[in-house]
Design a protein around this motif. Structure first.
Motif, PDB file in Angstrom:
ATOM      1  N   ASP A 194       0.750  -1.136  -0.085  1.00  0.00           N
ATOM      2  CA  ASP A 194       0.152  -0.145   0.025  1.00  0.00           C
ATOM      3  C   ASP A 194       1.046   1.161  -0.083  1.00  0.00           C
ATOM      4  OD1 ASP A 194       0.394   1.204   2.886  1.00  0.00           O
ATOM      5  OD2 ASP A 194       0.053  -0.671   3.210  1.00  0.00           O
ATOM      6  N   ALA A 195       2.237   1.220   0.344  1.00  0.00           N
ATOM      7  CA  ALA A 195       2.925   2.284   0.137  1.00  0.00           C
ATOM      8  C   ALA A 195       3.604   2.510  -1.254  1.00  0.00           C
ATOM      9  CB  ALA A 195       4.161   1.947   1.400  1.00  0.00           C
ATOM     10  N   MET A 196       3.195   1.738  -2.385  1.00  0.00           N
ATOM     11  CA  MET A 196       3.827   1.959  -3.476  1.00  0.00           C
ATOM     12  C   MET A 196       2.960   2.918  -4.279  1.00  0.00           C
ATOM     13  SD  MET A 196       5.132  -1.847  -4.178  1.00  0.00           S
ATOM     14  CE  MET A 196       6.329  -2.314  -2.923  1.00  0.00           C
ATOM     15  N   PRO A 197       3.650   3.898  -5.112  1.00  0.00           N
ATOM     16  CA  PRO A 197       2.980   4.629  -5.956  1.00  0.00           C
ATOM     17  C   PRO A 197       1.912   4.095  -6.813  1.00  0.00           C
ATOM     18  CG  PRO A 197       5.284   5.074  -5.781  1.00  0.00           C
ATOM     19  CD  PRO A 197       5.046   3.793  -5.178  1.00  0.00           C
ATOM     20  N   VAL A 198       0.561   4.828  -6.872  1.00  0.00           N
ATOM     21  CA  VAL A 198      -0.292   4.584  -7.705  1.00  0.00           C
ATOM     22  C   VAL A 198      -0.781   5.403  -8.992  1.00  0.00           C
ATOM     23  CG1 VAL A 198      -1.495   3.099  -6.076  1.00  0.00           C
ATOM     24  CG2 VAL A 198      -1.951   5.281  -5.937  1.00  0.00           C
ATOM     25  N   GLU A 199      -1.332   5.062 -10.087  1.00  0.00           N
ATOM     26  CA  GLU A 199      -1.918   5.974 -11.015  1.00  0.00           C
ATOM     27  C   GLU A 199      -3.242   6.364 -10.666  1.00  0.00           C
ATOM     28  OE1 GLU A 199       0.010   4.770 -15.329  1.00  0.00           O
ATOM     29  OE2 GLU A 199      -1.524   3.540 -14.231  1.00  0.00           O
ATOM     30  N   LEU A 200      -3.659   7.460 -10.687  1.00  0.00           N
ATOM     31  CA  LEU A 200      -4.928   8.104 -10.609  1.00  0.00           C
ATOM     32  C   LEU A 200      -5.774   8.024 -11.893  1.00  0.00           C
ATOM     33  CD1 LEU A 200      -4.809  10.814  -7.820  1.00  0.00           C
ATOM     34  CD2 LEU A 200      -5.221   8.342  -7.714  1.00  0.00           C
ATOM     35  N   ILE A 201      -6.595   7.396 -12.267  1.00  0.00           N
ATOM     36  CA  ILE A 201      -7.378   7.243 -13.613  1.00  0.00           C
ATOM     37  C   ILE A 201      -8.722   7.515 -13.095  1.00  0.00           C
ATOM     38  CG2 ILE A 201      -7.872   5.721 -15.485  1.00  0.00           C
ATOM     39  CD1 ILE A 201      -4.925   6.301 -15.255  1.00  0.00           C
ATOM     40  N   GLY A 202      -9.521   8.085 -14.141  1.00  0.00           N
ATOM     41  CA  GLY A 202     -10.918   8.463 -13.743  1.00  0.00           C
ATOM     42  C   GLY A 202     -11.493   8.730 -15.096  1.00  0.00           C
ATOM     43  N   VAL A 203     -12.997   9.052 -14.902  1.00  0.00           N
ATOM     44  CA  VAL A 203     -13.814   9.310 -15.970  1.00  0.00           C
ATOM     45  C   VAL A 203     -14.860  10.454 -15.471  1.00  0.00           C
ATOM     46  CG1 VAL A 203     -15.538   7.340 -15.441  1.00  0.00           C
ATOM     47  CG2 VAL A 203     -15.443   8.155 -17.935  1.00  0.00           C
ATOM     48  N   GLN A 204     -14.977  11.346 -16.758  1.00  0.00           N
ATOM     49  CA  GLN A 204     -15.929  12.408 -16.402  1.00  0.00           C
ATOM     50  C   GLN A 204     -16.698  12.652 -17.579  1.00  0.00           C
ATOM     51  OE1 GLN A 204     -14.525  16.143 -15.160  1.00  0.00           O
ATOM     52  NE2 GLN A 204     -16.090  16.508 -13.775  1.00  0.00           N
ATOM     53  N   ALA A 205     -18.251  12.683 -17.339  1.00  0.00           N
ATOM     54  CA  ALA A 205     -18.851  12.992 -18.650  1.00  0.00           C
ATOM     55  C   ALA A 205     -18.379  11.997 -19.705  1.00  0.00           C
ATOM     56  CB  ALA A 205     -18.925  14.390 -18.894  1.00  0.00           C
ATOM     57  N   GLY A 245     -22.203  10.101 -16.638  1.00  0.00           N
ATOM     58  CA  GLY A 245     -21.949  11.556 -16.623  1.00  0.00           C
ATOM     59  C   GLY A 245     -21.290  11.961 -15.300  1.00  0.00           C
ATOM     60  N   ALA A 246     -21.292  11.104 -14.416  1.00  0.00           N
ATOM     61  CA  ALA A 246     -20.860  11.231 -13.103  1.00  0.00           C
ATOM     62  C   ALA A 246     -19.319  11.460 -13.238  1.00  0.00           C
ATOM     63  CB  ALA A 246     -21.276  10.344 -12.010  1.00  0.00           C
ATOM     64  N   THR A 247     -18.459  11.953 -12.118  1.00  0.00           N
ATOM     65  CA  THR A 247     -17.141  11.815 -12.043  1.00  0.00           C
ATOM     66  C   THR A 247     -16.633  10.710 -11.174  1.00  0.00           C
ATOM     67  OG1 THR A 247     -16.860  14.176 -12.286  1.00  0.00           O
ATOM     68  CG2 THR A 247     -15.120  12.927 -11.351  1.00  0.00           C
ATOM     69  N   TYR A 248     -15.664   9.743 -11.542  1.00  0.00           N
ATOM     70  CA  TYR A 248     -15.398   8.516 -10.954  1.00  0.00           C
ATOM     71  C   TYR A 248     -13.851   8.497 -11.034  1.00  0.00           C
ATOM     72  CZ  TYR A 248     -14.983   3.637  -9.418  1.00  0.00           C
ATOM     73  OH  TYR A 248     -14.645   2.664  -8.786  1.00  0.00           O
TER      74      TYR A 248
END
Ligand code: SAM
Length: 408
Positions: A194-205, A245-248
């Motif tokens: 859990d201390a290892m770097p992660v990418e942040l990926i998301g979807v919006q509209a 259409g929500a942000t995740y």
């Protein structure tokens, strides 16, 4: 008086609007602020080199591991039960029975492998090593114990803990600078993934994006960029999210899988055991978990502002265990919640063997480890084997009851 905060504790505010919250967060010391400012200038350079936009995983790597300045690379130890002295505690600091149970599991691994060797990665304060070695010593077993630790400060703290625990223990331990080759034995790690770097990926509209970090005169801020990357969730959820259409936003964990595979590459014969908080993919990427699992800890306060005082606070994300079920060079053999792992390894028997005057206190400590409302369900144990024959339905002691490997 300080209170104890484990690293999985839920942020008190799940909002991603981080700026106003910074007002309420604990204030670092003057020395910490000075170090954070130096780290900020390293981060500014990295952002500049990346043409103004640094992917979040690169930012997290800099915040945690920049030599001398990063959170896990500085001279301050993050572990303490007191807010004045640290930011969080982990299972080994809660109860010596945690290490005793892992030691019981180690005995079976030694028998299967034919050699009594343990390699611990990311050993924190050294408490887990001390408890495992004490338990094995009491069981009359001598073990060759190696620690791979990235932080010089923690290495010194581990040496002090082991020296306090008894000379016969510290004599059996050696510290490595890199993974060994052709290792035979038991490789363990608690709360390392859990201390290892992660990418942040998301979807919006309906548009997919990757979150990165930019800088201006006011400081750091998040900027999202379009991406071809996707989260590995069921297809119908992806489609539903795109259509809603929500942000995740959530995390991907390439470094965790690469790390498990690097352990597989150094292992000739043996078992890898990791304990950490997290879920299988269908829980991790549940549509309702729409802000992911990224979390920060400072002086026993959990929050979600990862841009606050880089280098002074912990940044962590839960583990997606489904992403770790098929490493190239290891075979997954078990996945259970922490309560089942500890009970399968004999936690209750260990408690009943204690003198009566210690039993009640020990049982209270152990309760936190196995209670569903505390660490028992959110934390999981997962094991992989190499060079060992496990028939179908055969697994290690810790995974005999409650094995959910097939659910990953
Ligand atoms: C939250 S601490 C857990 C420490 C300890 N295992 C415990 O339970 O108290 C995370 C540890 O993982 C270590 N770590 C992170 N990435 C690592 C890597 N690639 N190799 C070895 N250790 C790593 C960090 O340096 C840190 O000591």
């Amino acid at each position: 008086m300080g209170y104890t905060m484990c690293r999985h504790c839920t942020p008190y505010n799940a909002s991603k609007k981080v700026t106003p919250m910074a007002q309420q967060l604990p204030q670092p010391s003057t020395a910490q602020l000075a170090r954070s400012e130096q780290l900020m200038s390293v981060i500014h350079t990295l952002i500049h080199q990346a043409h103004g936009w640094l992917p979040f995983d690169a930012y997290m790597n800099a915040a945690l591991y920049t030599p001398r300045l990063g959170y896990y690379a500085s001279e301050t130890s993050p572990f303490s039960a007191l807010a004045a002295d640290g930011d969080f505690i982990t299972a080994p600091l809660l109860s010596p029975e945690f290490g005793a149970c892992i030691a019981e599991q180690a005995l079976e691994v030694f028998e299967r492998v034919g050699v009594a060797q343990i390699l611990e990665v990311g050993a924190g304060t050294g408490r887990l090593a001390a408890d495992i070695l004490t338990h094995l010593h009491n069981r009359g077993v001598q073990v060759n114990y190696a620690i791979l630790e990235l932080s010089g400060t923690l290495r010194a703290q581990q040496q002090a803990t082991l020296a306090d625990a008894g000379v016969h223990l510290s004599h059996q331990v050696r510290w490595l600078d890199a993974l060994p080759e052709d290792y035979e034995g038991f490789i363990i790690g608690n709360e390392v993934l859990d201390a290892m770097p992660v990418e942040l990926i998301g979807v919006q509209a309906g548009q997919w994006f990757e979150r990165g970090v930019t800088a201006d005169a006011q400081g750091l801020e998040y900027v999202d960029r379009p991406t071809d990357k996707r989260l590995t969730m069921p297809k119908e959820w992806l489609t539903a999210l795109e259509d809603s259409g929500a942000t995740y936003v959530s995390e991907t964990h390439c470094q965790q899988l690469a790390f498990i595979e690097s352990l597989g590459a150094c292992l000739k014969k043996g078992v890898v055991l990791m304990l950490d908080y997290g879920f299988p993919a269908h829980e991790f990427y549940h549509p309702q978990r729409n802000t992911g699992t990224l979390m920060c800890h400072i002086q026993h306060v959990a929050h979600d502002d990862a841009l606050y005082c880089p280098g002074v606070q912990d940044i962590t994300a839960h583990v997606n265990f489904s992403a770790l079920k098929s490493p190239r060079n290891l075979t997954a053999i078990g996945y259970v919640n922490q309560a089942n792992f500890l009970i399968n390894c004999g936690l209750l028997e260990l408690l009943t063997q204690l003198p009566e005057e210690h039993m009640r206190v020990a049982a209270n400590r152990a309760h936190k480890l196995i209670s569903e409302a505390e660490m028992g369900e959110l934390f999981k144990a997962m094991a992989w084997a190499k060079g060992l024959a496990f028939e179908e339905d055969d697994t290690l002691q810790g995974f005999t009851r409650g094995n959910r490997l097939l659910s990953l």
